[in-house]
Design an enzyme around this catalytic site. Structure first.
Site, PDB file in Angstrom:
ATOM      1  N   CYS A   1      -0.545   0.268  15.957  1.00  0.00           N
ATOM      2  CA  CYS A   1      -0.742  -0.937  16.772  1.00  0.00           C
ATOM      3  C   CYS A   1      -0.727  -0.610  18.250  1.00  0.00           C
ATOM      4  O   CYS A   1      -1.140  -1.429  19.072  1.00  0.00           O
ATOM      5  CB  CYS A   1       0.324  -1.978  16.437  1.00  0.00           C
ATOM      6  SG  CYS A   1       2.003  -1.474  16.843  1.00  0.00           S
TER       7      CYS A   1
ATOM      8  N   ARG B   1       0.815  -1.216   0.000  1.00  0.00           N
ATOM      9  CA  ARG B   1       0.000   0.000   0.000  1.00  0.00           C
ATOM     10  C   ARG B   1       0.850   1.267   0.000  1.00  0.00           C
ATOM     11  O   ARG B   1       0.421   2.297  -0.509  1.00  0.00           O
ATOM     12  CB  ARG B   1      -0.931   0.001   1.220  1.00  0.00           C
ATOM     13  CG  ARG B   1      -1.908  -1.160   1.242  1.00  0.00           C
ATOM     14  CD  ARG B   1      -2.745  -1.143   2.503  1.00  0.00           C
ATOM     15  NE  ARG B   1      -3.465  -2.391   2.689  1.00  0.00           N
ATOM     16  CZ  ARG B   1      -4.164  -2.684   3.772  1.00  0.00           C
ATOM     17  NH1 ARG B   1      -4.233  -1.819   4.768  1.00  0.00           N
ATOM     18  NH2 ARG B   1      -4.798  -3.839   3.875  1.00  0.00           N
TER      19      ARG B   1
END
Length: 501
Positions: A286, A182
């Site tokens: 995260c 990406r």
């Protein structure tokens, strides 16, 4: 080579940009505009084999180089990183969407791992025991594992790769990086800077791709170790598949990070900290806080303060002066909105709703506004799922004990924070919370580079965390050596088990 104008992103093998053999390509978009800006190759097994063979060919020379020589390459790389920080952050923002300030912070945190790895001559020192038996000495040495691979996520295209390869290279390994398809271009720029720093050709390689390239790395007989950061289902797959093929694996998975707020917390400080930890980088971290655990009487004031601040968060293109940019893809945006829908349908109270956001001039961008839920229950989807978007859910509990129990029941155990003025509460939290990384009045407790990063339970598969001394341990193997230099005529060992003494 101006990587920002490439229509097709190359791979990096043997010290230069090369075209792949694959015919499959994916799209790289600018998340703020929705525009396709590049095409990225999705490498096949032949492309991966080419990169691994390049790394294998370069291994003997690199592992044989003195540790100080390897450290000096990293020293030059560190200076080049610092000098090129502004250009690198533009690449990150263009392909990922995070703000320029956030992108620069990411580079700085990665650079800190480079600085840690520069101390490798000291970090590789073994142990020595003299005269463990009569005339016998024993010592240990650390040696590189071999060809290592890193499979990294989209949310930190500079920092997470730099959690891995600086330590791996410093230890004498060679490396193949498979960045996210990406936002792949930052990895190529890092490869160029390594070459400029004097890294020999073939020591660092970059291949792009999806599951086909990942499986090729997992199965390749010359890859000895795999590092991964991503979602828990993929982390489990990487760990199980890699170990089945005899590889050393560290696979960091997903998270559901909590922030426990006590009634005695400094509320203005806490609110601002949670807003930044929940909505910074559009929640695509995260270590982002997504579950706020309000203890006792603090809940009403906390929700009121969070809601007021969430409504003022400025959102727009990361290249403009805003606090929060878009999420990475249209699919990510739609998934996050679907989870917000689920929260509403399952009975949580939506206090701030970011689904209807419109950014003037960026109508085709992938935006989700700051969203806040109250009265979230542990059985609801928005609590159980890792949202990976700008969504905060407040869970109300009566006591610190209940808050710790809630955290410990969660299948994830990456990071958790406590906001309090009480030393007793902080100590109780530190001792009883079963999570890998804790923050006390620190919302995102990412350790400094000389400590190691990683969670427990479903947030980590493998025994060793990334960077810090765990990183050195992961990228090396230890040998124990026992030596004796007998005088002429000394008695040799007999048939019995050798004894020391």
């Amino acid at each position: 080579m101006d990587l920002t104008t490439l229509e097709r992103v190359p791979m990096w093998i043997g010290g230069s940009a090369v075209a792949p053999t694959t015919k499959r390509y994916g799209e790289v978009t600018n998340p703020a505009t929705g525009e396709v800006i590049r095409h990225v190759p999705l490498a096949n097994a032949a492309d991966v084999d080419r990169a691994v063979r390049s790394a294998a060919d370069a291994l003997p020379g690199w592992r044989g180089a003195p540790a100080l020589r390897r450290a000096r390459v990293l020293m030059r790389f560190r200076e080049l990183l610092d000098a090129n920080k502004k250009d690198l952050r533009k690449l990150i923002t263009q392909e990922h969407g995070k703000t320029l300030v956030d992108a620069e912070g990411e580079i700085t945190r990665g650079l800190e791992v480079v600085e840690f790895a520069m101390g490798i001559p000291h970090l590789l020192k073994g142990e020595h025991s003299e005269n463990v038996g009569t005339g016998v000495d024993a010592y240990s040495i650390r040696q590189p594992v071999g060809v290592c691979a890193g499979i990294t996520p989209f949310n930190f295209p500079a920092m997470v790769p730099m959690w891995m390869f600086p330590v791996a290279l410093a230890c004498g390994n060679t490396f193949v990086l498979k960045p996210s398809e990406r936002d792949p271009t930052t990895a190529l720029r890092l490869a160029e800077l390594l070459k400029e720093a004097g890294l020999p050709d073939g020591v660092f390689n970059v291949v792009h791709g999806d599951k086909e390239s990942v499986d090729a790395l997992l199965a390749h007989p010359d890859v000895r170790a795999i590092s991964f950061v991503g979602s828990t289902p993929i982390a489990r797959y990487i760990y199980e598949t890699g170990t089945k093929h005899g590889k050393r694996v560290q696979a960091l998975g997903g998270a559901k990070n909590h922030a426990i707020v006590m009634p005695d917390a400094d509320l203005p400080f806490t609110i601002e900290a949670i807003i930044g930890a929940g909505y910074g980088s559009a929640g695509e971290r995260c270590m982002a806080i997504s579950a706020v655990v309000a203890v006792g009487e603090v809940a009403d004031k906390l929700v009121e303060g969070l809601a007021a601040r969430a409504r003022t968060v400025s959102t727009g293109s990361g290249e403009t002066d805003v606090e929060m940019g878009p999420v990475v893809t249209a699919a990510a945006r739609d998934r996050i909105k679907g989870l917000i829908d689920a929260g509403c349908n399952e009975g949580a109270s939506v206090v701030v709703d970011g689904r209807g956001i419109r950014v003037t001039g960026y109508e085709n961008g992938f935006f989700v506004g700051p969203t806040l839920f109250d009265n979230v229950k542990p059985e609801q989807t928005i609590y159980k799922e890792e949202i990976f978007g700008p969504v905060l859910g407040v869970v109300r509990v009566p006591s610190l004990e209940d808050a710790i129990e809630l955290v410990n029941r969660n299948p994830y155990a990456n990071g958790v924070a406590l906001f309090t003025r009480s030393g007793y509460a902080a100590r109780r939290f530190q001792e009883d919370t079963e999570v890998g990384m804790l923050g006390i009045n620190v919302p995102i407790p990412v350790p400094m580079a000389f400590y190691s990063f990683g969670g427990w339970r479903n947030s980590l598969f493998g025994d060793l965390h990334v960077h810090g001394m765990d990183g050195v341990r992961f990228y090396t193997r230890t040998k124990a050596v026992t030596t004796r230099w007998p005088d002429d005529g000394s008695a040799a060992p007999g048939f019995h088990m050798p004894l020391m003494g």
